[in-house]
Motif scaffolding. Sequence first.
Motif, PDB file in Angstrom:
ATOM      1  N   LEU A 128       0.086  15.416  -7.604  1.00 32.56           N
ATOM      2  CA  LEU A 128       0.256  13.973  -7.498  1.00 32.56           C
ATOM      3  C   LEU A 128       1.242  13.607  -6.385  1.00 32.56           C
ATOM      4  O   LEU A 128       1.011  12.648  -5.634  1.00 32.56           O
ATOM      5  CB  LEU A 128       0.744  13.409  -8.835  1.00 32.56           C
ATOM      6  N   LEU A 129       2.328  14.354  -6.270  1.00 29.65           N
ATOM      7  CA  LEU A 129       3.298  14.077  -5.213  1.00 29.65           C
ATOM      8  C   LEU A 129       2.661  14.233  -3.834  1.00 29.65           C
ATOM      9  O   LEU A 129       2.915  13.443  -2.919  1.00 29.65           O
ATOM     10  CB  LEU A 129       4.508  15.008  -5.349  1.00 29.65           C
ATOM     11  N   ASP A 130       1.806  15.245  -3.699  1.00 32.94           N
ATOM     12  CA  ASP A 130       1.117  15.435  -2.429  1.00 32.94           C
ATOM     13  C   ASP A 130       0.110  14.305  -2.185  1.00 32.94           C
ATOM     14  O   ASP A 130       0.006  13.774  -1.075  1.00 32.94           O
ATOM     15  CB  ASP A 130       0.405  16.784  -2.407  1.00 32.94           C
ATOM     16  N   ALA A 131      -0.623  13.930  -3.244  1.00 30.79           N
ATOM     17  CA  ALA A 131      -1.640  12.877  -3.109  1.00 30.79           C
ATOM     18  C   ALA A 131      -1.017  11.542  -2.721  1.00 30.79           C
ATOM     19  O   ALA A 131      -1.649  10.732  -2.025  1.00 30.79           O
ATOM     20  CB  ALA A 131      -2.430  12.735  -4.408  1.00 30.79           C
ATOM     21  N   ARG A 132       0.208  11.290  -3.152  1.00 31.88           N
ATOM     22  CA  ARG A 132       0.891  10.046  -2.792  1.00 31.88           C
ATOM     23  C   ARG A 132       1.071   9.921  -1.277  1.00 31.88           C
ATOM     24  O   ARG A 132       1.116   8.825  -0.738  1.00 31.88           O
ATOM     25  CB  ARG A 132       2.255   9.974  -3.479  1.00 31.88           C
ATOM     26  N   ARG A 133       1.172  11.072  -0.606  1.00 30.93           N
ATOM     27  CA  ARG A 133       1.410  11.063   0.845  1.00 30.93           C
ATOM     28  C   ARG A 133       0.116  10.969   1.647  1.00 30.93           C
ATOM     29  O   ARG A 133       0.159  10.755   2.859  1.00 30.93           O
ATOM     30  CB  ARG A 133       2.186  12.325   1.246  1.00 30.93           C
ATOM     31  N   GLN A 134      -1.024  11.151   0.995  1.00 32.32           N
ATOM     32  CA  GLN A 134      -2.295  11.274   1.727  1.00 32.32           C
ATOM     33  C   GLN A 134      -3.045   9.960   1.892  1.00 32.32           C
ATOM     34  O   GLN A 134      -3.997   9.883   2.650  1.00 32.32           O
ATOM     35  CB  GLN A 134      -3.209  12.291   1.025  1.00 32.32           C
ATOM     36  N   LYS A 135      -2.661   8.940   1.146  1.00 30.58           N
ATOM     37  CA  LYS A 135      -3.282   7.613   1.270  1.00 30.58           C
ATOM     38  C   LYS A 135      -4.791   7.649   1.011  1.00 30.58           C
ATOM     39  O   LYS A 135      -5.593   7.159   1.810  1.00 30.58           O
ATOM     40  CB  LYS A 135      -2.991   7.001   2.635  1.00 30.58           C
TER      41      LYS A 135
END
Length: 377
Positions: free
Chosen positions: A81-88
């Motif tokens: 989820l933390l990574d997905a937050r950065r991917q837009k």
Amino acid sequence: MKLRVAILGTRGIPNHYGGFEHISEYVSAGLVKRGHSVTVYNSHSHPYQSNTWNGVNIRHCYDPEYLIGTPGQFVYDMNCLLDARRQKFDVVLLMGYTSSSVWGWLYPHKSTIITNMDGMEWKRTKYSKPVQQFLKYAEKLAVQYSQYYISDSKVIQAYLADKYNIQSSYIPYGADVFTEQEREQINPAEASKEDYFLLMARMEPENNIETILEGFNNSNSDKTFKVLGDTTNRFGRYITEKFKKDERIEFKGSIFNTPKVRQLQNNSYLYFHGHSVGGTNPSLLEAMASEALIAAHNNPFNKSVLNTDAFYFSDATEVRDLIENVQRKDTEQTMVKNNLNKIQDLFNWETVVNQYEEFIVECYKNSNYKRVVPNLG
């Protein structure tokens, strides 16, 4: 409309584990073929280590489950989820909620959030009472933090409507019809036609493996019983120990070679499906698509798929009766044919992927980025 879609909540693709991984394979690759950009999150320890698979982007996130057990799943989901937050991403599709909904406040705020609501995980008897209570709480959080919902069973759809007063889209799993090419690959030395019974499942109590094998163990059958599934967990070790004296029972371990599994299903005299919790089960659909004659545990989930085109059992005595009395005549062949027609008409992958695409696009168009929080009681 072409969207950037992320699929979270699985151990990754290609499938080396279970149902959500299985459907994620087909949905991700199918959406790519329809022009969307799709990313699937994989555990860093997944056997497949490349960054793309059939046009799907793969992002590997650290998964400490191998070190600390079940709590590691929560850490893995948080990392994804933390990574997905950065991917837009335009859309985030969460497969299940068990270890992700506690991080609901981390769901990407500018992504449309869709959750496949799984199958009443809190009913699984393998879990202790405190864990079952937690899973009810996790289910409630998934409802609260998601914007849109998918049910893979009409039973689940009705439950969500009654419990939470929310509308979910019914989209089942799919299966591929057993092809002539696969039939030609059948090795008679490995699986002679109809000389054995078959069961394929994770070694868990709610899959009624003990009930099925108890019934077979008490029967007078001279056929063998092949069991497919990893027996290295606690329940698996218990089952193999309990039935080790019955030489007719063969524990074959996990088999992820789909053509081989399909051959075994197709050739079996009777395929036992013991799953009693969850939605539409992938292995059941595959057995139907493989033209297996099916005996299923008597519950609403299985009946909503099979209707009258299967034999049903509730205990070991009924299993023994099926073992000793089921025939392979015209009536049974009609049951097999009816189930195959259901795969072709309702549960084929092309239809399933189309339904996912239509729902994802519709949700994105209607999304205002605000969570719809129903009255949770």
